[in-house]
Design an enzyme around this catalytic site. Structure first.
Site, PDB file in Angstrom:
ATOM      1  N   CYS A 230      46.426  36.982  49.990  1.00  0.00           N
ATOM      2  CA  CYS A 230      45.530  38.079  50.373  1.00  0.00           C
ATOM      3  C   CYS A 230      44.119  37.656  49.980  1.00  0.00           C
ATOM      4  O   CYS A 230      43.548  38.154  49.008  1.00  0.00           O
ATOM      5  CB  CYS A 230      45.924  39.379  49.683  1.00  0.00           C
ATOM      6  SG  CYS A 230      47.655  39.872  49.939  1.00  0.00           S
ATOM      7  N   ALA A 231      43.567  36.738  50.733  1.00  0.00           N
ATOM      8  CA  ALA A 231      42.365  36.016  50.293  1.00  0.00           C
ATOM      9  C   ALA A 231      41.111  36.878  50.249  1.00  0.00           C
ATOM     10  O   ALA A 231      40.209  36.640  49.444  1.00  0.00           O
ATOM     11  CB  ALA A 231      42.129  34.806  51.203  1.00  0.00           C
ATOM     12  N   GLY A 232      41.019  37.876  51.143  1.00  0.00           N
ATOM     13  CA  GLY A 232      39.801  38.687  51.182  1.00  0.00           C
ATOM     14  C   GLY A 232      38.580  37.831  51.446  1.00  0.00           C
ATOM     15  O   GLY A 232      38.590  36.939  52.297  1.00  0.00           O
ATOM     16  N   GLY A 234      37.442  35.688  49.406  1.00  0.00           N
ATOM     17  CA  GLY A 234      37.688  34.326  48.949  1.00  0.00           C
ATOM     18  C   GLY A 234      37.262  33.932  47.554  1.00  0.00           C
ATOM     19  O   GLY A 234      37.225  32.739  47.261  1.00  0.00           O
ATOM     20  N   GLY A 235      36.969  34.875  46.670  1.00  0.00           N
ATOM     21  CA  GLY A 235      36.557  34.496  45.323  1.00  0.00           C
ATOM     22  C   GLY A 235      37.597  33.649  44.615  1.00  0.00           C
ATOM     23  O   GLY A 235      37.287  32.594  44.042  1.00  0.00           O
ATOM     24  N   LYS A 236      38.864  34.085  44.677  1.00  0.00           N
ATOM     25  CA  LYS A 236      39.930  33.324  44.021  1.00  0.00           C
ATOM     26  C   LYS A 236      40.289  32.080  44.825  1.00  0.00           C
ATOM     27  O   LYS A 236      40.700  31.069  44.247  1.00  0.00           O
ATOM     28  CB  LYS A 236      41.139  34.235  43.806  1.00  0.00           C
ATOM     29  CG  LYS A 236      40.931  35.220  42.644  1.00  0.00           C
ATOM     30  CD  LYS A 236      42.035  36.240  42.522  1.00  0.00           C
ATOM     31  CE  LYS A 236      41.866  37.373  43.510  1.00  0.00           C
ATOM     32  NZ  LYS A 236      40.687  38.229  43.256  1.00  0.00           N
ATOM     33  N   ASP A 301      47.246  38.482  45.476  1.00  0.00           N
ATOM     34  CA  ASP A 301      46.347  39.510  44.913  1.00  0.00           C
ATOM     35  C   ASP A 301      46.479  40.711  45.849  1.00  0.00           C
ATOM     36  O   ASP A 301      45.715  40.867  46.790  1.00  0.00           O
ATOM     37  CB  ASP A 301      44.918  38.985  44.849  1.00  0.00           C
ATOM     38  CG  ASP A 301      43.978  39.962  44.164  1.00  0.00           C
ATOM     39  OD1 ASP A 301      44.462  40.950  43.585  1.00  0.00           O
ATOM     40  OD2 ASP A 301      42.748  39.755  44.213  1.00  0.00           O
ATOM     41  N   CYS A 354      44.309  44.661  40.714  1.00  0.00           N
ATOM     42  CA  CYS A 354      43.240  45.120  39.818  1.00  0.00           C
ATOM     43  C   CYS A 354      43.472  46.604  39.528  1.00  0.00           C
ATOM     44  O   CYS A 354      42.574  47.428  39.637  1.00  0.00           O
ATOM     45  CB  CYS A 354      41.856  44.864  40.397  1.00  0.00           C
ATOM     46  SG  CYS A 354      41.609  45.434  42.077  1.00  0.00           S
TER      47      CYS A 354
END
Length: 420
Positions: A230-232, A234-236, A301, A354
């Site tokens: 679940c990259a969104g 892309g922070g992680k 995530d 989170c």
């Protein structure tokens, strides 16, 4: 507080309080429309609005749940900020000033537990149902009433953390290394760093220390095949790519084309060449089936309530509900089960949120492990110790607490697929 600032706060609250859009989006729109507002005006408006949102459960108890923005603001300035009566005399009439006098003497110890914690009743009820004591609920809630620190992640492909600390230390704000993440840098205050030369060159990204630890728990290494499910934005993903030293293959899956588009400029700055963004229709997409059993590490995530990020997004406690969390629980279970198929024998599966609610965390993991005996739970404390990270935890899961760890309230469980 000037009359311009006061009116700006009321205008912002009028847009935000229906809770149909994120508070920061509403504020940005207001600031674009009201070009006459200066930098100081905007800072006061934003700080006051977010402060009021953090304390809104207390203000509803104080002034009434339907009192409205003006009375809640009076309550905030009087009972929370304890503003001087003389300062407020220019803004309020005599009747309102009488409320200020009354509310300044508020005894919060007489309020219900959820009010003292600064949480809506539904969250207090959910936490109590998990077996948390009144003191524990109040401690958790009050730890999220302040603002979060500004954390950066040094991009090890371009600059080591020590060099980043040294480069930023000459600026206006104090800079220190974070206590847990080996890449983290904490900046005091709220400086705008999006035009800093080191940011533009990709030497660092803004990322909470807790989020950095989620990437670290995957154990991603050079030459591996890894998926950020679940990259969104892309922070992680970027942290994983740096861990892999831009080698191997890193898949960034997401169902949102917009979020993946937001990853592109960050990816360009980062210098990574091993990332493959993949738009998927759902967690059951054929692209995932084709990669089943091939990943050394999978990070999930999962979409969640975000209640661990209330220091940054205080409006979330009103934009979520018990019903919306129940809907998320079904989605979380489905996503974890689907992502697990990617993990090869001996590979790691990291489920993260989170959120601070057990229903989104341990309950989801326990149900998954019961249904998938091919996976075993690893002890996060042992994994962190192997990375020479001393992080106080009470069990095998990563459960970060804003009060205890000064991070967002992240949760993670690390599982391993047993060898065939």
């Amino acid at each position: 507080m000037t009359s311009t600032q006061y009116q700006g706060i009321l205008d912002a609250l009028e847009q935000i309080l229906p809770f149909t859009a994120p508070a920061d989006v509403c504020l940005s729109r207001l600031f674009r429309e009201e070009k006459k507002l200066g930098a100081r005006d905007r800072a006061v408006i934003a700080e006051t609005v977010f402060g009021l949102l953090r304390h809104l459960p207390r203000l509803e108890w104080l002034a009434g749940p339907y009192a409205g923005a003006r009375l809640w603001l009076i309550g905030y300035l009087a009972a929370i900020e304890k503003r001087n009566l003389k300062e407020l005399a220019a803004l309020f009439n005599e009747e309102q000033l009488e409320l200020v006098r009354k509310w300044k003497a508020t005894d919060w110890s007489t309020a219900p537990t959820h009010v003292r914690a600064g949480l809506p009743e539904w969250i207090g009820t959910a936490l109590a149902a998990e077996g948390r004591s009144d003191d524990a609920i109040i401690a958790l809630g009050t730890s999220m009433l302040g603002a979060a620190p500004l954390d950066l992640r040094a991009n090890s492909l371009k600059l080591k953390r020590e060099a980043l600390v040294e480069a930023l230390a000459g600026g206006e704000f104090p800079v220190t290394a974070t206590p847990y993440s080996p890449w983290g840098v904490r900046v005091a205050g709220k400086p705008a760093l999006n035009r800093h030369p080191l940011f533009l060159s990709g030497a660092f990204e803004v990322q909470d220390e807790g989020s950095q630890l989620l990437a670290l728990l995957t154990g991603a290494r050079r030459g591996q095949m890894v998926a950020d499910f679940c990259a969104g934005a892309g922070g992680k993903t970027l942290a994983l790519g740096a861990m892999m030293n831009s080698t191997g293959r890193l898949y960034a899956f997401d169902i949102s084309e917009k979020r993946l588009a937001n990853l592109k400029p960050r990816l360009a700055r980062s210098g990574l060449s091993n990332v493959q963004p993949q738009l998927i229709a759902s967690e059951h997409d054929q692209k995932i089936k084709r990669l089943a059993g091939k990943m050394d590490a999978v990070l999930v995530d999962a979409p969640c309530s975000g209640l661990g990020t209330l220091r940054r997004n205080p409006d979330l406690k009103y934009r979520q509900s018990a019903a919306s969390v129940a809907e998320l629980n079904a989605k979380q279970a489905s996503i974890l089960a689907s992502a697990a198929r990617l993990t090869k024998a001996g590979g790691r599966l990291v489920y993260a949120t989170c959120s601070v609610l057990a229903s989104e965390n341990q309950v989801i993991v326990d149900a998954f492990l019961a249904a998938h005996p091919e996976f075993e739970l690893l002890d996060v404390r042992e994994l962190l110790a192997g990375e020479k990270i001393e992080l106080p935890l009470d069990g095998p899961y990563l459960q970060l607490d804003p009060a205890r760890h000064n991070t967002d309230g992240f949760f993670a469980a690390v599982m391993k697929r047993r060898a065939a």
